[in-house]
Design a protein around this motif. Sequence first.
Motif, short mmCIF file in Angstrom:
data_model
loop_
_atom_site.label_atom_id
_atom_site.label_comp_id
_atom_site.label_asym_id
_atom_site.label_seq_id
_atom_site.Cartn_x
_atom_site.Cartn_y
_atom_site.Cartn_z
N GLY A 1 0.75 -1.26 0.11
CA GLY A 1 0.05 0.01 -0.08
C GLY A 1 0.88 1.34 -0.02
N VAL A 2 1.86 1.23 0.95
CA VAL A 2 2.63 2.62 0.81
C VAL A 2 3.57 2.66 -0.44
N THR A 3 3.87 1.63 -0.98
CA THR A 3 4.71 1.68 -2.47
C THR A 3 3.97 2.33 -3.36
N SER A 4 2.58 1.72 -3.25
CA SER A 4 1.62 2.16 -4.09
C SER A 4 1.39 3.62 -4.08
N LEU A 5 1.21 4.16 -3.05
CA LEU A 5 1.15 5.42 -2.65
C LEU A 5 2.30 6.39 -3.10
N PHE A 6 3.59 5.66 -2.94
CA PHE A 6 4.77 6.19 -3.51
C PHE A 6 4.85 6.56 -4.87
N LEU A 7 4.20 5.40 -5.42
CA LEU A 7 4.29 5.38 -7.22
C LEU A 7 3.45 6.39 -7.78
N CYS A 8 2.31 6.64 -6.70
CA CYS A 8 1.25 7.51 -7.17
C CYS A 8 1.97 9.15 -7.16
N VAL A 9 2.78 9.31 -6.17
CA VAL A 9 3.30 10.62 -6.08
C VAL A 9 4.52 10.69 -7.21
N VAL A 10 5.21 9.58 -7.38
CA VAL A 10 6.26 9.54 -8.61
C VAL A 10 5.57 9.73 -9.90
N CYS A 11 4.30 9.16 -10.09
CA CYS A 11 3.40 9.39 -11.33
C CYS A 11 3.13 10.97 -11.47
N MET A 12 2.73 11.61 -10.25
CA MET A 12 2.36 12.84 -10.24
C MET A 12 3.42 13.76 -10.67
N LEU A 13 4.66 13.55 -10.26
CA LEU A 13 5.81 14.21 -10.61
C LEU A 13 6.33 14.17 -11.87
N LEU A 14 6.13 12.93 -12.55
CA LEU A 14 6.37 12.75 -13.95
C LEU A 14 5.14 13.64 -14.88
N GLY B 1 1.66 0.45 -12.29
CA GLY B 1 2.39 -0.03 -11.47
C GLY B 1 1.63 -0.03 -10.02
N SER B 2 1.55 1.25 -9.75
CA SER B 2 0.86 1.70 -8.51
C SER B 2 -0.66 0.86 -8.42
N LEU B 3 -1.19 0.79 -9.18
CA LEU B 3 -2.50 -0.05 -9.24
C LEU B 3 -2.28 -1.27 -9.10
N LEU B 4 -1.36 -1.92 -9.78
CA LEU B 4 -1.12 -3.17 -9.50
C LEU B 4 -0.62 -3.74 -8.01
N LEU B 5 0.23 -2.73 -7.52
CA LEU B 5 0.58 -2.90 -5.96
C LEU B 5 -0.84 -3.06 -5.09
N MET B 6 -1.47 -2.07 -5.46
CA MET B 6 -2.86 -1.92 -4.70
C MET B 6 -3.44 -2.96 -4.69
N LEU B 7 -3.71 -3.65 -5.97
CA LEU B 7 -4.57 -4.98 -6.18
C LEU B 7 -3.77 -6.09 -5.05
N GLY B 8 -2.40 -5.83 -5.22
CA GLY B 8 -1.52 -6.92 -4.47
C GLY B 8 -2.00 -6.81 -2.95
N SER B 9 -1.97 -5.69 -2.74
CA SER B 9 -2.23 -5.21 -1.24
C SER B 9 -3.77 -5.71 -0.76
N LEU B 10 -4.79 -5.53 -1.68
CA LEU B 10 -6.08 -6.01 -1.46
C LEU B 10 -6.20 -7.60 -1.44
N ALA B 11 -5.45 -8.11 -2.22
CA ALA B 11 -5.42 -9.64 -2.34
C ALA B 11 -4.98 -10.19 -1.08
N LEU B 12 -3.76 -9.65 -0.44
CA LEU B 12 -3.42 -10.12 0.70
C LEU B 12 -4.28 -9.78 1.76
N SER B 13 -5.21 -8.83 1.66
CA SER B 13 -6.02 -8.27 2.68
C SER B 13 -6.98 -9.54 2.71
N ILE B 14 -7.64 -10.07 1.58
CA ILE B 14 -8.50 -10.99 1.59
C ILE B 14 -7.98 -12.10 1.98
N TRP B 15 -6.59 -12.72 1.62
CA TRP B 15 -6.08 -13.66 2.24
C TRP B 15 -6.12 -13.64 3.94
#
Length: 131
Positions: free
Chosen positions: A69-82, A97-111
């Motif tokens: 989740g934090v890495t997803s947020l970090f990539l969102c900030v990088v995206c905005m800078l780009l 990439g940020s969206l994929l990381l968020m999906l991974g975070s949500l999948a782990l949450s379900i697990w």
Amino acid sequence: MELTLTTPGLLFPTVSLLLLAYTNRFLAIAALIRNMYAQYKASPDPLLLPQIENLKIRVRLIRDMQVLGVTSLFLCVVCMLLLFAGLSRPAEYVFGGSLLLMLGSLALSIWEIQISIRALQIQLGDLEHKK
């Protein structure tokens, strides 16, 4: 698809709320582990060990959920800078990439939730056997 500065910004409140929920789950499980450990030290009960082990697995999953989740947020900030720098193509990849990381975070949450439910079912099943 046209990516604007506001698109990755939409994830900020979502990620913040998710991280808060993950942190609350982590704190609750950490308190349970501490209580069960103290209980085990006071009077060793072999039934507590598998429960503590289950909680340790859940704590690791929550840690991984938070990292993604934090890495997803970090990539969102990088995206905005780009995007701010006018580099829209790299920004699209970073946002993806940020969206994929968020999906991974949500999948782990379900697990983690499924593990939690299984542990409760085992405990409740023990109660029903005593009836």
